[in-house]
Write a protein that holds these residues in place. Structure first.
Motif, PDB file in Angstrom:
ATOM      1  N   HIS A  60       0.843  -1.205   0.000  1.00 56.34           N
ATOM      2  CA  HIS A  60       0.000   0.000   0.000  1.00 56.34           C
ATOM      3  C   HIS A  60       0.871   1.246   0.000  1.00 56.34           C
ATOM      4  O   HIS A  60       1.335   1.694   1.056  1.00 56.34           O
ATOM      5  CB  HIS A  60      -0.904  -0.040   1.240  1.00 56.34           C
ATOM      6  CG  HIS A  60      -1.935   1.046   1.298  1.00 56.34           C
ATOM      7  ND1 HIS A  60      -3.076   0.934   2.061  1.00 56.34           N
ATOM      8  CD2 HIS A  60      -2.016   2.271   0.707  1.00 56.34           C
ATOM      9  CE1 HIS A  60      -3.807   2.035   1.934  1.00 56.34           C
ATOM     10  NE2 HIS A  60      -3.175   2.862   1.122  1.00 56.34           N
ATOM     11  N   HIS A  62       1.452   5.268  -2.143  1.00 61.01           N
ATOM     12  CA  HIS A  62       0.985   6.278  -3.101  1.00 61.01           C
ATOM     13  C   HIS A  62       2.218   6.977  -3.663  1.00 61.01           C
ATOM     14  O   HIS A  62       2.888   7.719  -2.953  1.00 61.01           O
ATOM     15  CB  HIS A  62       0.092   7.313  -2.410  1.00 61.01           C
ATOM     16  CG  HIS A  62      -1.144   6.735  -1.787  1.00 61.01           C
ATOM     17  ND1 HIS A  62      -2.359   6.722  -2.427  1.00 61.01           N
ATOM     18  CD2 HIS A  62      -1.356   6.139  -0.594  1.00 61.01           C
ATOM     19  CE1 HIS A  62      -3.273   6.156  -1.640  1.00 61.01           C
ATOM     20  NE2 HIS A  62      -2.685   5.783  -0.519  1.00 61.01           N
ATOM     21  N   LYS A 147      -9.256  -0.717  -5.829  1.00 58.47           N
ATOM     22  CA  LYS A 147      -9.377   0.005  -4.556  1.00 58.47           C
ATOM     23  C   LYS A 147     -10.597   0.907  -4.600  1.00 58.47           C
ATOM     24  O   LYS A 147     -10.809   1.622  -5.581  1.00 58.47           O
ATOM     25  CB  LYS A 147      -8.113   0.847  -4.360  1.00 58.47           C
ATOM     26  CG  LYS A 147      -8.190   1.892  -3.236  1.00 58.47           C
ATOM     27  CD  LYS A 147      -7.989   1.265  -1.881  1.00 58.47           C
ATOM     28  CE  LYS A 147      -7.994   2.300  -0.753  1.00 58.47           C
ATOM     29  NZ  LYS A 147      -6.817   3.169  -0.731  1.00 58.47           N
ATOM     30  N   ASP A 312       1.106   2.355   3.794  1.00 58.61           N
ATOM     31  CA  ASP A 312       0.231   3.465   3.350  1.00 58.61           C
ATOM     32  C   ASP A 312       1.039   4.753   3.237  1.00 58.61           C
ATOM     33  O   ASP A 312       0.636   5.811   3.723  1.00 58.61           O
ATOM     34  CB  ASP A 312      -0.991   3.654   4.265  1.00 58.61           C
ATOM     35  CG  ASP A 312      -2.018   4.592   3.623  1.00 58.61           C
ATOM     36  OD1 ASP A 312      -1.836   4.964   2.440  1.00 58.61           O
ATOM     37  OD2 ASP A 312      -2.993   4.956   4.298  1.00 58.61           O
TER      38      ASP A 312
HETATM   39 ZN   LIG Z   1      -3.602   4.887   1.189  1.00 59.97          ZN
END
Ligand SMILES: [Zn+2]
Length: 454
Positions: A60, A62, A147, A312
């Motif tokens: 996970h 970005h 997602k 994340d």
């Molecule tokens: Zn995220």
């Protein structure tokens, strides 16, 4: 036997209890694992008892490219990943622009990662209102899954799903044989409480945290599980922040629903009180929770009900996080570089979690769950994606250590007891002695089809 690389005397964390072994690599694959391997090698790495783990597969992250590479980008983001012991990552469909919700957007992101990624990258597609039709072309290109946000994503170009879109998308994903990942927080509860607080001028970190209570997460997880059960879709709940959230997922799995979850290092290590001290650098959604929840998450990791940890990594320029209004500041923590060393320091050293559990949660389980072939194992035949860790280090993380485009992290100033020394991808060193090595050579990873996987 002749090897390209021979790693001598590492404590190998693979199948079975960790023990001191040699690992021989040939043609990018692990050729042999055993005590005192005989044979010649072009390159020999003496490790003196460092830990050798399967490279982290950060499920996970970005990376924000294309479109918002000024927030991070594949170059800086994957430098940070490699420095933190990751050999692969799965990039989320949002915060890049365009978001990965069509085949054309997938192709554009693929071009970016093949130009500058230093670790292998797999891609999540997005499931958004009006986007169910595009799921087929995303699947054909090789997304690992889709997602969806059950609440506002915080970014205009990636809308939250309504229940019908989520149900339709799960039915489609079930047909395609791919999982749906959900950000599980109730929009009605979180948006309503946020509006109430802001209307009363309450905009401190404590007010932001109170606007996203545990029940918002629990209610959304229950709803996602019901839809998964009914649609036959495989569902993965991202960044679960509460022990009760993990327990809901585990109970559903025990009765046969194909559902899994992850948490993140910040939910394990930091609390709501830390967030008040640290400020917006520690702002995330769901927010940081009280100590009782972090303890419950460590317990779930230990007993196996919580099978996966992902960073994340959600970077942004500091200007977007520097607001006095906690609601207005960007929510997202930069954490992909520190995940492994933090889990080893806090989990193994302080809480005596077994090393192999950390390896499974950050690599082996991720490869199996998202069907990434030849990854996540220190065994003959697997890709030689490996990380060497010095387990008896002691250092304080400084902002200058960070490879992120924007060098902020809630873990700056923290003392770590484990340090990543070297990262190898397909047998090639990509990070050693604090330095990135060689040109970018990351590849797009795509999942095996269900018939191929065992
Ligand atoms: Zn995220």
């Amino acid at each position: 036997m002749s090897f390209d690389v021979l790693i001598r005397g590492a404590v190998v964390v693979g199948a079975g209890a960790p023990r001191r072994l040699d690992v021989g690599v040939a043609d990018g694959l692990i050729a042999e694992v055993g005590p005192e391997l005989a044979g010649a090698a072009t390159g020999e790495i003496r490790t003196d008892g460092m830990y050798l783990l399967p490279g982290v597969i950060d499920g996970h992250v970005h990376m924000n490219e294309p479109g918002r590479a000024d927030w991070e980008g594949f170059d800086t983001g994957t430098r940070a990943l490699a420095s933190g012991g990751a050999t692969a990552a799965i990039d989320m469909p949002l915060n890049a622009h365009p978001p990965t919700v069509t085949g054309a957007a997938f192709d554009e992101k693929r071009r970016c990662l093949e130009r500058s990624a230093r670790v292998d990258i797999a891609l999540w597609g997005g499931l958004v209102p009006g986007g169910v039709e595009a799921m087929d072309e995303l699947a054909a290109r090789g997304v690992v899954g889709f997602k969806a946000f059950m609440c506002s994503s915080g970014i205009d170009d990636f809308a939250a799903v309504d229940d019908l879109t989520l149900y339709d998308g799960m039915c489609r994903a079930a047909t395609l044989g791919l999982p749906v990942a959900v950000h599980a927080e109730s929009e009605v509860i979180t948006a309503g409480l946020a509006q109430r607080a802001r209307a009363e001028g309450r905009t401190a970190m404590r007010d932001f945290i109170a606007s996203r209570p545990a029940v918002a997460e629990l209610q959304a997880i229950v709803r996602a599980i019901a839809l998964a059960d009914e649609s036959g879709c495989s569902v993965h709940v991202v960044h679960v922040s509460t022990g009760r959230g993990v327990a809901l997922v585990a109970a559903a799995r025990a009765r046969g629903v194909d559902v899994s979850c992850e948490t993140c290092p910040h939910y394990l290590v930091l609390t709501d009180e830390d967030a008040e001290v640290l400020g917006n650098v520690a702002k995330c959604a769901p927010p940081l929770r009280p100590r009782a929840e972090t303890d419950a998450l460590w317990g779930a990791l230990r007993d196996g009900t919580l099978p996966m940890v992902a960073s994340d990594h959600s970077p942004a320029p500091w200007a977007l996080k520097s607001s006095d209004d906690a609601f207005a500041a960007w929510g997202g923590i930069s954490g992909c570089q520190t995940m492994l060393s933090l889990l080893l320091s806090e989990g193994c050293d302080r809480r005596e979690l077994p090393l192999e559990l950390i390896a499974a949660a950050t690599s082996g389980y991720v490869a199996r769950r998202f069907r990434l072939p030849n990854k996540g194992r220190v065994e003959p035949g697997a890709d030689a994606d490996l990380v060497l860790v010095e387990p008896a280090a002691s250092y304080q993380l400084s902002a200058e250590d960070l490879q992120y485009r924007h060098r902020h992290s809630p873990f700056v100033g923290r003392t770590f007891s484990a340090r990543v020394e070297r990262t190898l991808i397909r047998g090639r060193t990509v990070f050693a002695n604090g330095q990135i090595v060689g040109p970018p050579a990351g590849r797009l990873l795509t999942p095996t089809t269900e018939t191929e996987s065992s």
